[in-house]
Scaffold this motif. Sequence first.
Motif, short mmCIF file in Angstrom:
data_model
loop_
_atom_site.label_atom_id
_atom_site.label_comp_id
_atom_site.label_asym_id
_atom_site.label_seq_id
_atom_site.Cartn_x
_atom_site.Cartn_y
_atom_site.Cartn_z
N PRO A 47 0.84 -1.19 0.00
CA PRO A 47 0.00 0.00 0.00
C PRO A 47 0.88 1.25 0.00
O PRO A 47 2.08 1.17 0.26
N VAL A 48 0.27 2.38 -0.27
CA VAL A 48 1.03 3.59 -0.58
C VAL A 48 0.54 4.79 0.24
O VAL A 48 -0.66 5.02 0.34
N LEU A 49 1.48 5.51 0.80
CA LEU A 49 1.17 6.79 1.45
C LEU A 49 1.80 7.90 0.61
O LEU A 49 3.00 7.87 0.33
N LYS A 75 6.08 -1.00 8.70
CA LYS A 75 4.70 -1.37 8.37
C LYS A 75 4.56 -1.96 6.97
O LYS A 75 3.49 -2.42 6.60
N ILE A 77 4.81 -0.13 4.11
CA ILE A 77 4.07 0.86 3.32
C ILE A 77 5.05 1.63 2.44
O ILE A 77 6.12 2.05 2.90
N ARG A 144 -4.88 0.69 -2.58
CA ARG A 144 -4.72 1.08 -1.16
C ARG A 144 -3.76 2.26 -1.07
O ARG A 144 -2.54 2.09 -0.99
N VAL A 145 -4.33 3.45 -1.09
CA VAL A 145 -3.54 4.67 -1.09
C VAL A 145 -4.08 5.61 -0.01
O VAL A 145 -5.29 5.84 0.08
N SER A 146 -3.19 6.12 0.83
CA SER A 146 -3.55 7.16 1.80
C SER A 146 -2.75 8.41 1.48
O SER A 146 -1.81 8.38 0.68
N LYS A 169 -7.63 6.02 1.34
CA LYS A 169 -8.12 5.25 2.49
C LYS A 169 -8.13 6.09 3.76
O LYS A 169 -8.90 5.81 4.68
#
Lengths: 275, 275
Positions: A47-49, A75, A77, A144-146, A169
């Motif tokens: 997933p990506v921030l 985590k 990420i 899944r990106v925040s 997200k």
Amino acid sequence: MSISTDATIASFGGKLLKLKHSAKTTNCEMKFNLFLPSTATTSKPAPVLIYLAGLTCTGDNGAEKGFFQSKAAEKGIAVVYPDTSPRGLGIEGEDESYDFGSGAGFYVDATKEPYSKGYKMYSYITEELPKALFGQFKELDGSRVSITGHSMGGHGALTLFLKNPGMYKSVSAFAPIANPSKCPWGEKAFSGYFGEDQKQKWADHDATELLPKFPNDTDILIDVGTGDNFYKQGQLLPENLEKAAKETGKGLKVNYREGTFAGDHVEHAAKYLLK
Amino acid sequence: MSISTDATIASFGGKLLKLKHSAKTTNCEMKFNLFLPSTATTSKPAPVLIYLAGLTCTGDNGAEKGFFQSKAAEKGIAVVYPDTSPRGLGIEGEDESYDFGSGAGFYVDATKEPYSKGYKMYSYITEELPKALFGQFKELDGSRVSITGHSMGGHGALTLFLKNPGMYKSVSAFAPIANPSKCPWGEKAFSGYFGEDQKQKWADHDATELLPKFPNDTDILIDVGTGDNFYKQGQLLPENLEKAAKETGKGLKVNYREGTFAGDHVEHAAKYLLK
């Protein structure tokens, strides 16, 4: 256009990639950084921030200081660090101010000449960059990106999240410009990118205006240092966002943290310089 | 060479000047920033705090973020923000690393080829810059100068203070590289600028080695965030400086501050990205 790699740097067990691509939205080559944790693979994409930086920054500042990599590595990420504006478009005056033009794209699509030429950071961050990135890096999970950000980038994170329900997200921000229509930085930027009379466009990129209209529940985390000069000057206005959240029952937690390092160090010097 | 002004920006009641001059020590044009409080006049010159920036920074980062201006304006102190290295010397590889070469001058005079060509930030900060600055800006009191810095710049502030008794009225640092001979950043920089076998030169630019030899009492203030990744990685080693201070009776206060914003924000995203 495909993304090319300028450098690959070992970082917290994973790697930090210095990347660039030719972008249509911004009409120039855009550089950015990507932290890939060691756990990211094509069979188990990470997933990506997205971290949006503040005024005067590039995608390098956050990445090279390593603010997020340690925890992100732990985590599993990935972290994307985009630039804060187009570069070198040759618009007269674009490099003159620290708070407008280059280094200060404000994550909007400018509609006013001459900045409408390429100051389209909203489209760049929400469309062109993810399309290029997730098309090429199969170690990343584009579903899944925040998003998070600092100061002007906090404004960007909040408004991109609120304007695109479901795209991200989660959202959080450090010292965000939380009500840009009501502060000097935002007034200058929105006047220059949209025009003074375009108040609907201003509202469309103002977290305090957008939050009440957001269709879902929220769980927004914000940190603000109460010693932050820009907070004290009324550039950030997190209280206005808090009020909007409270009135409309949206979830928002603002942590007000006390003190600044810098003030203490000037006090220390003052003891000796002024005695 | 005389200093010319690129921009004058209103800042906290005073002004922030964006300046440049041709420097002999560094063999290139050097840019820097100067915050002049409103109280600074030729008849009542202001004392000066020099802020040395860290890796990857220029004189712009600290100045434009305004870390010091609010308190400095209140106290009537001018702040000088120099660059962190020469720029554009054309040395092969000088732009390749974030922690060596451009943006990473380490406030030493390199003696090893090819960096000995212009990587003379020690002489630049202690001699050429103040001579040019105080020769031209009569609103500054060159007899009252303190120094502070962050990370690599904290190392610079400590070592310049300790190597020049009386030159600076006080010193403080945020997250300084306090024992560079014993950490990866310092080992890389000193190997490149001096040579691996030049251990005496390493010691001559290492705060932990210099402090015991300092002829006067000290009152050094240091802040370190215990969540700082570089602290945790052993790049900063303030404990070694504390030990040296304790053993030799020198005055040093290290404030260990807990927590990081960044870690909390990754945790927030992880709640949503990993569920």
